[in-house]
Design an enzyme around this catalytic site. Structure first.
Site, PDB file in Angstrom:
ATOM      1  CE1 TYR A 145       0.313  -4.815  -2.865  1.00 30.77           C
ATOM      2  CE2 TYR A 145       1.139  -2.611  -3.317  1.00 30.77           C
ATOM      3  CZ  TYR A 145       1.321  -3.986  -3.325  1.00 30.77           C
ATOM      4  OH  TYR A 145       2.507  -4.516  -3.788  1.00 30.77           O
ATOM      5  CG  ASP A 240       0.587   2.066   3.549  1.00 27.59           C
ATOM      6  OD1 ASP A 240       1.299   3.005   3.125  1.00 27.59           O
ATOM      7  OD2 ASP A 240       0.551   0.945   3.025  1.00 27.59           O
ATOM      8  CE  LYS A 268       3.224   3.953  -4.703  1.00 26.84           C
ATOM      9  NZ  LYS A 268       2.257   3.156  -3.995  1.00 26.84           N
TER      10      LYS A 268
HETATM   11  C1  LIG Z   1       2.677   1.702  -3.414  1.00 25.36           C
HETATM   12  C2  LIG Z   1       2.195   1.369  -2.064  1.00 25.36           C
HETATM   13  C3  LIG Z   1       2.899   0.487  -1.232  1.00 25.36           C
HETATM   14  C4  LIG Z   1       4.085  -0.311  -1.706  1.00 25.36           C
HETATM   15  O1  LIG Z   1       5.153   0.496  -2.027  1.00 25.36           O
HETATM   16  P1  LIG Z   1       6.316  -0.139  -2.966  1.00 25.36           P
HETATM   17  O2  LIG Z   1       7.329   0.939  -3.024  1.00 25.36           O
HETATM   18  O3  LIG Z   1       5.650  -0.444  -4.272  1.00 25.36           O
HETATM   19  O4  LIG Z   1       6.804  -1.356  -2.294  1.00 25.36           O
HETATM   20  C5  LIG Z   1       2.459   0.328   0.067  1.00 25.36           C
HETATM   21  N1  LIG Z   1       1.380   0.984   0.522  1.00 25.36           N
HETATM   22  C6  LIG Z   1       0.661   1.823  -0.251  1.00 25.36           C
HETATM   23  C7  LIG Z   1      -0.510   2.535   0.321  1.00 25.36           C
HETATM   24  C8  LIG Z   1       1.033   2.031  -1.577  1.00 25.36           C
HETATM   25  O5  LIG Z   1       0.295   2.835  -2.341  1.00 25.36           O
END
Ligand SMILES: *Cc1c(COP(=O)(O)O)cnc(C)c1O
Length: 426
Positions: A145, A240, A268
């Site tokens: 994701y 990511d 995060k």
């Molecule tokens: C949480 C997450 C996102 C999205 O971040 P948001 O701040 O919720 O938009 C993207 N990539 C990864 C790997 C994530 O865990």
């Protein structure tokens, strides 16, 4: 299931005003049945709901709260920034301080741009990769994701090596068509995709340690191929690390594993609990971002002073205290305890863990990609989730999410989680 009448009433009220009663679908408890708890406050390693119950928090706001809730240094930094105003729309020294901390921490980052969410970081990284290479196609992996970006909200799953199929209405086929979806750890599929379309691929986007299908580790061969194939074909490798950054090591998964991506998305933890994220990479690639270069990207609240203060104080605390060996030791204690409980109760399970991130899958496994993750018994997970909740342990509300420990989840709390699991699986 114990009743929580105040949460129930608050949820009924919210549902009339907000789609599904929540501002992010993962919070609605759809995957486990039942209604979400409404939270009144959080402190340390605990969440407290409207009905006066408290829980050991194993989601940490889905990742950010590695220092626990209300860390005194982070709170003081936010309060101090608050007294000087909440947003200026003009540069501040704090942005360079945080940039320096990120550049010092994350091996592959020489320059960094701050944004407001992980979605924005991933989306901007893709645009940068396309702008930098002049190519249009991207590769992602099923079960990973990267936020709700149109071109990344393509999970496909079935037609693994064919063109992507949108996961949501509202995403055009054209948008999805430039996204190639492959299985995580799928070395052969990755080689085939580069053979077929190598010179039209702008980037490969990957969670280096996947957390969004539950925790899944990459194989060394998969990581080696990701780097070799992208390099050989002139595509960028985008890690990511929104979830893994500052979580698995100060320098994220790339420090832990010794990898060298071209571009990294962060989120995060970097915001210390405030809405903030970032993307960064080499000076050469990041110099393409406007106004240094032609690739447009902007944000009214980007570099927000409160978020900078929370991020700086969080990263400084992580740097000063190096909690990672202890997080690993406590994670191991939890893993060993949960394994023993599952063996004793004869529950088919797979426990995947990396440091303070972990998932207990109810499948004999192994779990190495989205397909194998989906062999889990999600009904059993739903019952386990509520049995744990009733014993004061707040797990992620889906089998396909990672749980997180903070630095405040000490031996005593870990042992309480293990004994709650023993009772729940009895
Ligand atoms: C949480 C997450 C996102 C999205 O971040 P948001 O701040 O919720 O938009 C993207 N990539 C990864 C790997 C994530 O865990």
């Amino acid at each position: 299931m114990i009743s929580r009448p105040r949460s129930s009433a608050a949820f009924a009220h919210a549902k009339a005003l907000i789609p599904g009663g929540v501002n992010s679908p993962a919070r609605a408890f759809g995957a486990v049945g039942g209604e979400p708890l409404f939270i009144s406050r959080a402190h340390g390693a605990h969440l407290h709901d409207l009905d006066g119950n408290s829980y050991i928090d194993l989601i940490g706001s889905w990742g950010p709260m590695i220092l626990g809730h209300g860390h005194p240094k982070v709170q003081a930094a936010i309060a101090e920034a608050l007294a000087r105003g909440t947003s200026y729309g003009a540069p501040t020294e704090a942005e360079s301080r945080l940039a320096q901390l990120v550049i010092d921490a994350v091996p592959s980052i020489e320059m960094v741009r701050f944004v407001s969410s992980g979605t924005e970081a991933a989306m901007s990284a893709i645009r940068l990769a396309r702008g930098h290479t002049g190519r249009e196609k991207i590769i992602k992996f099923a079960g990973c994701y990267h936020g709700h970006v149109d071109s990344l909200l393509v999970a496909a799953g079935s037609a693994a090596t064919t063109l992507g199929v949108p996961t949501s209405p509202g995403i055009t086929r054209a948008n999805a068509a430039d996204t190639i979806v492959l299985p995580f750890n799928g070395c052969q599929e990755l080689q085939d995709a580069f053979k077929a379309a190598g010179d039209s691929i702008a980037c490969v986007m990957v969670e280096p340690v996947a957390g969004n299908m539950g925790l899944v580790m990459p194989t060394p061969e998969f990581r080696r191929l990701l780097r070799d194939l992208t390099r050989r074909h002139g595509a960028l490798l985008v890690y990511d690390e929104v979830m893994t950054g500052f979580r698995l090591a100060l320098g994220g998964a790339q420090e832990l594993l010794g990898d060298e991506p071209d571009v990294t998305a962060l989120g995060k933890i970097i915001g210390g609990g405030l809405p903030m994220a970032a993307y960064g990479g080499s000076r050469e690639v990041m110099s393409k971002v406007m106004p240094a270069g032609p690739v447009f990207q902007a944000g009214t609240l980007s570099g927000n002073p409160l978020a900078m203060a929370a991020g700086i104080s969080t990263l400084e605390e992580l740097k000063a205290t190096n909690p990672y060996p202890r997080l690993e030791a406590l994670g191991k204690r939890l893993e060993d305890g949960l394994r023993a409980v599952c063996l004793e109760k004869r529950v088919p399970f797979t426990l995947n863990r990396c440091g303070s991130m972990w998932t207990l899958f109810f499948t004999p496994g192994p779990v190495t990609d989205y397909e194998s993750a989906k062999t889990s018994d999600t009904k059993k997970f739903g019952r386990f989730f509520w049995d744990m909740m009733d014993r004061g342990v707040y797990l992620p509300c889906s089998q396909f999410e990672a749980a997180f420990n903070s630095v405040l989840h000490d031996e005593a709390l870990i042992d309480r989680v293990i004994s709650a699991a023993g009772e729940s699986l009895a």
